[in-house]
Design an enzyme around this catalytic site. Structure first.
Site, PDB file in Angstrom:
ATOM      1  N   LYS A 189       0.693  -1.187  -0.006  1.00  0.00           N
ATOM      2  CA  LYS A 189       0.035  -0.174   0.006  1.00  0.00           C
ATOM      3  C   LYS A 189       0.887   1.221   0.218  1.00  0.00           C
ATOM      4  O   LYS A 189       1.403   1.758   1.297  1.00  0.00           O
ATOM      5  CB  LYS A 189      -0.882  -0.094   1.310  1.00  0.00           C
ATOM      6  CG  LYS A 189      -2.126   0.759   1.070  1.00  0.00           C
ATOM      7  CD  LYS A 189      -2.192   2.323   1.010  1.00  0.00           C
ATOM      8  CE  LYS A 189      -1.844   2.998   2.198  1.00  0.00           C
ATOM      9  NZ  LYS A 189      -1.656   4.590   1.874  1.00  0.00           N
ATOM     10  N   GLY A 242       6.950   5.600   7.903  1.00  0.00           N
ATOM     11  CA  GLY A 242       6.246   6.667   8.038  1.00  0.00           C
ATOM     12  C   GLY A 242       6.164   7.244   9.242  1.00  0.00           C
ATOM     13  O   GLY A 242       7.434   7.104  10.201  1.00  0.00           O
ATOM     14  N   SER A 243       5.104   8.017   9.781  1.00  0.00           N
ATOM     15  CA  SER A 243       5.281   8.601  11.152  1.00  0.00           C
ATOM     16  C   SER A 243       5.071   7.846  12.361  1.00  0.00           C
ATOM     17  O   SER A 243       4.428   6.746  12.297  1.00  0.00           O
ATOM     18  CB  SER A 243       4.132   9.713  11.013  1.00  0.00           C
ATOM     19  OG  SER A 243       2.883   9.056  11.466  1.00  0.00           O
ATOM     20  N   THR A 244       5.656   8.170  13.527  1.00  0.00           N
ATOM     21  CA  THR A 244       5.426   7.430  14.675  1.00  0.00           C
ATOM     22  C   THR A 244       3.904   7.444  15.101  1.00  0.00           C
ATOM     23  O   THR A 244       3.645   6.469  15.777  1.00  0.00           O
ATOM     24  CB  THR A 244       6.338   8.260  15.858  1.00  0.00           C
ATOM     25  OG1 THR A 244       7.687   8.410  15.334  1.00  0.00           O
ATOM     26  CG2 THR A 244       6.276   7.588  17.171  1.00  0.00           C
ATOM     27  N   ARG A 245       3.280   8.501  14.850  1.00  0.00           N
ATOM     28  CA  ARG A 245       1.742   8.538  15.163  1.00  0.00           C
ATOM     29  C   ARG A 245       1.283   7.239  14.428  1.00  0.00           C
ATOM     30  O   ARG A 245       0.390   6.338  15.048  1.00  0.00           O
ATOM     31  CB  ARG A 245       1.202   9.586  14.983  1.00  0.00           C
ATOM     32  CG  ARG A 245      -0.307   9.877  15.132  1.00  0.00           C
ATOM     33  CD  ARG A 245      -1.014  10.798  14.827  1.00  0.00           C
ATOM     34  NE  ARG A 245      -0.897  10.961  13.395  1.00  0.00           N
ATOM     35  CZ  ARG A 245      -1.749  10.645  12.611  1.00  0.00           C
ATOM     36  NH1 ARG A 245      -2.739   9.960  13.083  1.00  0.00           N
ATOM     37  NH2 ARG A 245      -1.618  10.881  11.185  1.00  0.00           N
ATOM     38  N   GLU A 265       9.976   1.768  10.736  1.00  0.00           N
ATOM     39  CA  GLU A 265      10.904   2.967  10.443  1.00  0.00           C
ATOM     40  C   GLU A 265       9.983   3.984  10.474  1.00  0.00           C
ATOM     41  O   GLU A 265       9.383   4.523   9.593  1.00  0.00           O
ATOM     42  CB  GLU A 265      11.512   2.500   9.121  1.00  0.00           C
ATOM     43  CG  GLU A 265      12.917   3.377   9.097  1.00  0.00           C
ATOM     44  CD  GLU A 265      12.798   4.930   8.417  1.00  0.00           C
ATOM     45  OE1 GLU A 265      12.557   5.871   9.160  1.00  0.00           O
ATOM     46  OE2 GLU A 265      12.702   5.172   7.281  1.00  0.00           O
ATOM     47  N   CYS A 300      13.571  11.382   6.783  1.00  0.00           N
ATOM     48  CA  CYS A 300      13.296  11.056   8.266  1.00  0.00           C
ATOM     49  C   CYS A 300      14.504  11.228   9.041  1.00  0.00           C
ATOM     50  O   CYS A 300      14.484  11.283  10.114  1.00  0.00           O
ATOM     51  CB  CYS A 300      12.971   9.302   7.942  1.00  0.00           C
ATOM     52  SG  CYS A 300      14.047   8.300   7.167  1.00  0.00           S
ATOM     53  N   GLU A 398       9.080  16.642  14.911  1.00  0.00           N
ATOM     54  CA  GLU A 398       9.518  16.296  13.604  1.00  0.00           C
ATOM     55  C   GLU A 398       8.670  17.198  12.511  1.00  0.00           C
ATOM     56  O   GLU A 398       7.430  17.159  12.618  1.00  0.00           O
ATOM     57  CB  GLU A 398       9.149  14.703  13.053  1.00  0.00           C
ATOM     58  CG  GLU A 398       9.643  14.572  11.663  1.00  0.00           C
ATOM     59  CD  GLU A 398       9.689  13.171  11.337  1.00  0.00           C
ATOM     60  OE1 GLU A 398      10.732  12.570  10.502  1.00  0.00           O
ATOM     61  OE2 GLU A 398       8.730  12.530  11.642  1.00  0.00           O
TER      62      GLU A 398
END
Length: 494
Positions: A189, A242-245, A265, A300, A398
Site C-alpha cells: 500500500k 512513516g510517522s511515529t503516530r 521505521e 526521516c 518532527e
C-alpha cells in the site's frame, strides 16, 4: 543528464498507471472510486488513482496467499528467484528515466536527486537482495553426537507493506527486494501522495517473470486501505515506513487482529553536532545544509537539530547561510535546481505553521522563513531558526520540511544530553577531528545510526533503522531478511 527542456518533453509523453495491481493485472477499485494525483509543482492533476478499500485489500491478500501456497515462488530455488529479480532490475534500468520522472512529477523531488540517488539505489537494492539470497546458509547446532540440530529460515507468507511519499520508489524497494527474494508474497500500500512509480514497478515485475499474485500494489488512503491491510487476519507480517503516530496505530491494529509482527521505521529528529576541533568548517556547514535541505527536508533522517560548539558558532553560521542560499526552490525537472516543492498543500501549511510557532516561542528566523507568494506550486524555502531552547516545538517535533533549529553548546557532556533529550532515535551526525571523541560520542548517542564527518551516507550493505520512537528492525543489509523469514529449529535423534 538531460536538460530541463528534454526532461519536460519526456514528461509530456509519460503514461501513468492508475489502477490497483492485483493478481497480475490492473483493475479499478471495487467501489469505482478514485482520487486525484496532483503535481505539486504545477498544482495540476496527473491522473485519477483507484481509491482502494477493504474489499480491494482482501482481494489482494487472497491473491497473495494463493500464490504463496501454490509455491511457484515461495518454494522456487533461491537461484531461480535471483534470476527473475535480476531481470526485473535490468528492466528498471531500461526504464530509468521513466522512474525518475514518475516520482519527480508525483511528489516534487528534484530530477537530479532521482537520477543520482533514488533510481540507482533502488536498482542496486534489488540486485543486492537478489544476489545474496542463494548465498545464505542454515546452521547446525553444536549438539551431542546422537542428535542433529538444524536451524533454517523460511519465507513467512503474506507480507503487508506500507510505504511513504518522500522516497516513493526507494522506500518501497527497501521492503520489496528482501521480502520477495526470501520467497514471500507482498501486498504493498504505497502512500496516496505518491503511488505512480510503485504501480509501474509491479507491471514490470510481471514482465520479468514474477508469478501472478506474488506482488500486489493497492493505492488508497491510510485510514481505509492501510487500516484494512493492518487488520487483515491473513497478513503474517507488516513492514512500515512513516510517522511515529501512524506506527503506533498499526501496532494496535496488529494486537486487535492476529498479532502479526509489525516492523517500523518511523520519525526522526536527528541531531547534527559540530565540535570546535572540526578542522573543515566548510565541509561541516555544507553537510549541515545537505542534511536538512535536501529533498525539501522531507527526510526521516534530516539533521533538523544543529548543535554548534560556541567557540566556532559565528564562523560556522556564516558558512551555513552561504550553503543554504544554494537551495533556491524551483522547477524540479531542472537538473540545476536543488529544492522542489513540498509534496502537497497540507505539508506546506504544516511547515509554515512550525515556522510561525517558532517565532511565537521566542525563536529568530536567521535565514529564509515563510514564502509569501500567490504563484503556482507548494514551495517552501530553507529556513534557519536560532535562539532556540529544548522545550520549543520546532526542536522537539518532527517537521518534515526545510526548517533547521540551531543551538550552541560548551561541553561534550552537555551536547550529548541535548542530543538524547528526544523521543526519537533514528540518526545522528558528528563532526570532529578527534577520533577518540568520535568513538565516545557515537557510543553515547541514542540512535540507530551515526555518521562521523558526513551525513546520510551508506549503501545496501549497512542496516538502516532506529531506536526509541523511531522504530524497530532494520532495512537494507542481510539484517533486513530477518524481518521476512521465519526461524525454524529441527531436532533429530540419530
Amino acid at each position: 543528464m538531460h536538460t530541463l527542456a528534454e526532461w519536460t518533453a519526456l514528461s509530456e509523453k509519460i503514461e501513468f498507471r492508475h489502477q490497483a495491481w492485483i493478481n497480475g493485472e490492473f483493475r479499478p477499485a471495487a467501489s469505482g472510486e478514485t482520487f486525484p494525483a496532483i503535481n505539486p509543482t504545477t498544482e495540476e492533476q496527473l491522473t485519477e488513482l483507484a481509491s482502494c478499500d477493504e474489499p480491494d485489500i482482501d482481494a489482494a491478500v487472497k491473491a497473495a496467499r494463493a500464490a504463496f501456497k501454490a509455491g511457484d515462488w515461495s518454494r522456487a530455488a533461491p537461484a531461480e528467484r535471483k534470476r527473475i529479480l535480476l531481470k526485473l532490475a535490468d528492466l528498471m534500468q531500461e526504464h530509468f528515466d521513466e522512474f525518475a520522472l514518475l516520482d519527480t512529477l508525483d511528489m516534487g523531488k528534484g530530477i537530479a536527486e532521482m537520477t543520482g540517488i533514488d533510481v540507482p539505489d533502488s536498482i542496486d537494492c534489488l540486485r543486492w537482495s537478489a544476489e545474496c539470497i542463494d548465498k545464505i546458509y542454515g546452521e547446525i547446532a553444536p549438539t551431542k553426537a546422537t542428535t542433529l540440530g538444524l536451524i533454517t529460515r523460511h519465507p513467512i507468507g503474506v507480507i503487508g507493506a506500507i510505504t511513504p511519499w518522500n522516497y516513493p520508489l526507494m522506500m518501497a524497494m527497501w521492503k520489496l527486494a528482501p521480502a520477495l527474494a526470501a520467497g514471500n508474497s507482498v501486498v504493498l500500500k504505497p502512500s496516496e501522495k505518491a503511488s505512480l512509480s510503485c504501480l509501474r514497478f509491479a507491471e514490470l515485475a510481471k514482465e520479468a517473470g514474477l508469478p501472478d499474485g506474488v506482488l500486489n500494489v493497492v493505492p488508497g488512503f491510510g485510514h481505509t486501505a492501510g487500516k484494512a491491510l493492518a487488520l487483515h487476519m491473513d497478513v503474517d507480517s507488516l513492514a512500515f515506513t512513516g510517522s511515529t503516530r501512524v506506527a503506533g496505530m498499526l501496532m494496535q491494529y496488529a494486537g486487535q487482529s492476529n498479532l502479526k509482527r509489525v516492523w517500523i521505521e518511523a520519525g526522526g529528529k536527528s541531531p547534527l553536532i559540530v565540535f570546535d576541533d572540526c578542522g573543515d568548517i566548510e565541509a561541516a556547514a555544507q553537510g549541515a545544509a545537505t542534511a536538512i535541505f535536501t529533498n525539501q527536508g522531507e527526510v526521516c533522517i534530516a539533521g533538523s537539530r544543529l548543535y554548534v560548539q560556541n567557540g566556532i558558532r559565528e564562523q560556522f553560521m556564516a558558512a551555513l547561510k552561504r550553503y543554504a542560499a544554494q537551495y533556491k526552490p524551483g522547477n524540479p525537472l531542472d537538473p540545476e535546481v536543488k529544492m522542489g516543492p513540498m509534496v502537497d498543500k497540507a505539508q506546506l501549511e504544516t511547515v509554515n505553521r512550525y515556522i510561525a510557532g517558532a517565532l511565537e516561542e521566542g525563536g529568530k528566523v536567521e535565514f529564509g522563513g515563510i514564502i509569501e507568494s500567490a504563484e503556482k506550486g507548494f514551495f517552501s524555502q530553507p529556513t534557519i531558526i536560532t535562539e532556540t531552547h529544548a522545550d520549543m516545538t520546532c526542536v522537539r517535533e518532527e517537521i518534515f520540511g526545510p526548517v533547521l533549529a540551531v543551538a550552541g553548546f560548551d561541553t561534550e557532556e552537555e551536547v550529548i544530553a541535548m542530543a538524547n533529550d528526544c523521543v526519537y532515535g533514528l540518526g545522528a551526525s558528528i563532526w570532529t577531528d578527534n577520533l577518540s571523541r568520535a568513538h565516545r560520542v557515537s557510543r553515547e548517542i541514542e540512535s540507530g545510526m551515526v555518521w562521523v564527518n558526513t551525513w546520510g551516507e551508506g549503501d545496501t550493505t549497512m542496516p538502516f533503522g532506529g531506536v526509541k520512537g523511531s522504530g524497530n528492525g532494520r532495512d537494507k543489509s542481510l539484517h533486513s531478511l530477518e524481518k521476512y523469514t521465519e526461524l525454524k529449529s529441527v531436532w533429530i535423534s540419530l
